[in-house]
Motif scaffolding. Structure first.
Motif, PDB file in Angstrom:
ATOM      1  N   UNK A 174      58.159 121.629  19.907  1.00 21.99           N
ATOM      2  CA  UNK A 174      58.503 121.524  21.329  1.00 21.99           C
ATOM      3  C   UNK A 174      59.259 120.235  21.619  1.00 21.99           C
ATOM      4  N   UNK A 175      58.808 119.126  21.053  1.00 29.94           N
ATOM      5  CA  UNK A 175      59.477 117.837  21.268  1.00 29.94           C
ATOM      6  C   UNK A 175      60.879 117.851  20.667  1.00 29.94           C
ATOM      7  N   UNK A 176      61.019 118.412  19.482  1.00 31.51           N
ATOM      8  CA  UNK A 176      62.331 118.491  18.827  1.00 31.51           C
ATOM      9  C   UNK A 176      63.298 119.326  19.651  1.00 31.51           C
ATOM     10  N   UNK A 177      62.824 120.444  20.172  1.00 33.65           N
ATOM     11  CA  UNK A 177      63.663 121.306  21.016  1.00 33.65           C
ATOM     12  C   UNK A 177      64.133 120.551  22.256  1.00 33.65           C
ATOM     13  N   UNK A 178      63.243 119.793  22.873  1.00 32.69           N
ATOM     14  CA  UNK A 178      63.609 119.021  24.065  1.00 32.69           C
ATOM     15  C   UNK A 178      64.642 117.949  23.737  1.00 32.69           C
ATOM     16  N   UNK A 179      64.488 117.301  22.597  1.00 34.18           N
ATOM     17  CA  UNK A 179      65.470 116.282  22.190  1.00 34.18           C
ATOM     18  C   UNK A 179      66.828 116.916  21.901  1.00 34.18           C
ATOM     19  N   UNK A 180      66.822 118.025  21.199  1.00 36.72           N
ATOM     20  CA  UNK A 180      68.087 118.693  20.856  1.00 36.72           C
ATOM     21  C   UNK A 180      68.806 119.222  22.090  1.00 36.72           C
ATOM     22  N   UNK A 181      68.056 119.639  23.092  1.00 34.16           N
ATOM     23  CA  UNK A 181      68.674 120.132  24.325  1.00 34.16           C
ATOM     24  C   UNK A 181      69.482 119.033  24.997  1.00 34.16           C
ATOM     25  N   UNK A 182      69.030 117.803  24.895  1.00 33.86           N
ATOM     26  CA  UNK A 182      69.777 116.689  25.466  1.00 33.86           C
ATOM     27  C   UNK A 182      71.095 116.472  24.762  1.00 33.86           C
ATOM     28  N   UNK A 183      71.117 116.609  23.455  1.00 28.59           N
ATOM     29  CA  UNK A 183      72.346 116.422  22.679  1.00 28.59           C
ATOM     30  C   UNK A 183      73.344 117.518  23.010  1.00 28.59           C
TER      31      UNK A 183
ATOM     32  N   UNK B 134      79.349 115.850  26.061  1.00 28.14           N
ATOM     33  CA  UNK B 134      80.699 116.363  25.830  1.00 28.14           C
ATOM     34  C   UNK B 134      81.021 116.323  24.330  1.00 28.14           C
ATOM     35  N   UNK B 135      81.930 117.164  23.897  1.00 28.46           N
ATOM     36  CA  UNK B 135      82.287 117.241  22.478  1.00 28.46           C
ATOM     37  C   UNK B 135      82.679 115.885  21.905  1.00 28.46           C
ATOM     38  N   UNK B 136      83.400 115.073  22.672  1.00 27.19           N
ATOM     39  CA  UNK B 136      83.850 113.773  22.167  1.00 27.19           C
ATOM     40  C   UNK B 136      82.671 112.873  21.799  1.00 27.19           C
ATOM     41  N   UNK B 137      81.582 112.937  22.556  1.00 23.85           N
ATOM     42  CA  UNK B 137      80.413 112.106  22.264  1.00 23.85           C
ATOM     43  C   UNK B 137      79.620 112.624  21.071  1.00 23.85           C
ATOM     44  N   UNK B 138      79.739 113.913  20.808  1.00 24.15           N
ATOM     45  CA  UNK B 138      79.008 114.492  19.677  1.00 24.15           C
ATOM     46  C   UNK B 138      79.788 114.355  18.379  1.00 24.15           C
TER      47      UNK B 138
ATOM     48  N   UNK C 160      74.829 113.495  15.991  1.00 18.27           N
ATOM     49  CA  UNK C 160      74.678 112.953  17.338  1.00 18.27           C
ATOM     50  C   UNK C 160      73.201 112.855  17.694  1.00 18.27           C
ATOM     51  N   UNK C 161      72.413 113.844  17.292  1.00 19.47           N
ATOM     52  CA  UNK C 161      70.972 113.814  17.528  1.00 19.47           C
ATOM     53  C   UNK C 161      70.299 112.674  16.787  1.00 19.47           C
ATOM     54  N   UNK C 162      70.725 112.446  15.552  1.00 21.24           N
ATOM     55  CA  UNK C 162      70.161 111.333  14.779  1.00 21.24           C
ATOM     56  C   UNK C 162      70.520 110.003  15.429  1.00 21.24           C
ATOM     57  N   UNK C 163      71.756 109.884  15.910  1.00 20.71           N
ATOM     58  CA  UNK C 163      72.168 108.645  16.580  1.00 20.71           C
ATOM     59  C   UNK C 163      71.342 108.410  17.842  1.00 20.71           C
TER      60      UNK C 163
ATOM     61  N   UNK D 196      68.370 109.668  18.581  1.00 18.83           N
ATOM     62  CA  UNK D 196      66.986 109.410  18.198  1.00 18.83           C
ATOM     63  C   UNK D 196      66.833 107.981  17.690  1.00 18.83           C
ATOM     64  N   UNK D 197      67.765 107.553  16.855  1.00 22.25           N
ATOM     65  CA  UNK D 197      67.708 106.197  16.304  1.00 22.25           C
ATOM     66  C   UNK D 197      67.765 105.152  17.412  1.00 22.25           C
ATOM     67  N   UNK D 198      68.629 105.368  18.387  1.00 27.74           N
ATOM     68  CA  UNK D 198      68.750 104.415  19.489  1.00 27.74           C
ATOM     69  C   UNK D 198      67.446 104.345  20.287  1.00 27.74           C
ATOM     70  N   UNK D 199      66.919 105.496  20.688  1.00 34.54           N
ATOM     71  CA  UNK D 199      65.697 105.516  21.495  1.00 34.54           C
ATOM     72  C   UNK D 199      64.496 105.021  20.695  1.00 34.54           C
TER      73      UNK D 199
END
Length: 193
Positions: free
Chosen positions: A120-129, A133-137, A144-147, A149-152
């Protein structure tokens, strides 16, 4: 009969979990002992094993509870930046859970409650990614998800360990995280202005 208190406890499982969270917050997960927790809860030294079997079972329950609370906090956030803020606030509000959740050697990786809550937590994190916008991913949702997650996670861990006391000062950690995330990720509404 010994001098040890051995009375019936209304919600022993919750009492032991609460005592464990107190110990972990104060002294870390390595200081945890079922015998000590039983003493704190006022029950026989064997009583906690009825609910948790052993120390690993107790730490697994702490991690599962943590991931469930974490997933709830993340699900309320509307976008990736706010999920990061929720991440940081969760870590600060639940430091004992946070310590145990991200140390897989402490718990049983195949525990059904843990797997469900973590998913459930992983799904919520991935939904944010996926809302970036495509440029940020950079064309790669996983990286992008690893970045993100690493920042937070890095920011939360540095806050908890006291390493950011001076740079953050008296500012709200959520606001500081929003500023940091803005340096790294562009969100849809940022490009509209």
């Amino acid at each position: 009969m010994t001098g040890e208190r051995t009375y019936h406890h209304g919600d022993l499982r919750r009492a032991v979990l609460t005592a464990a969270l107190d110990v972990i917050a104060a002294d870390g997960p390595d200081a945890l002992s079922l015998r000590d927790l039983a003493r704190r809860a006022g029950v026989s030294h064997a009583a906690p094993a009825h609910h948790f079997k052993d120390r690993t079972g107790l730490l697994t329950a702490v991690a599962a509870e943590g991931y469930a609370l974490f997933a709830d906090a993340l699900a309320e956030a509307p976008d990736l930046r706010e999920r990061g803020v929720a991440y940081v606030r969760f870590a600060l509000g639940h430091p004992a859970h946070f310590q145990v959740m991200f140390r897989p050697e402490l718990h049983r990786a195949d525990d059904p409650a843990l797997l469900t809550a973590r998913a459930r937590a992983t799904t919520a994190l991935r939904a944010g990614v996926s809302g970036l916008p495509d440029a940020s991913r950079g064309g790669d949702d996983r990286l992008a998800g690893i970045a993100a997650w690493s920042l937070a996670h890095g920011f939360a861990t540095l806050l908890l360990s006291g390493n950011l006391d001076e740079p953050v000062g008296g500012r709200d950690p959520g606001e500081v995280f929003r500023a940091l995330a803005g340096l790294v990720f562009t969100q849809e509404d940022d490009s509209d202005g």
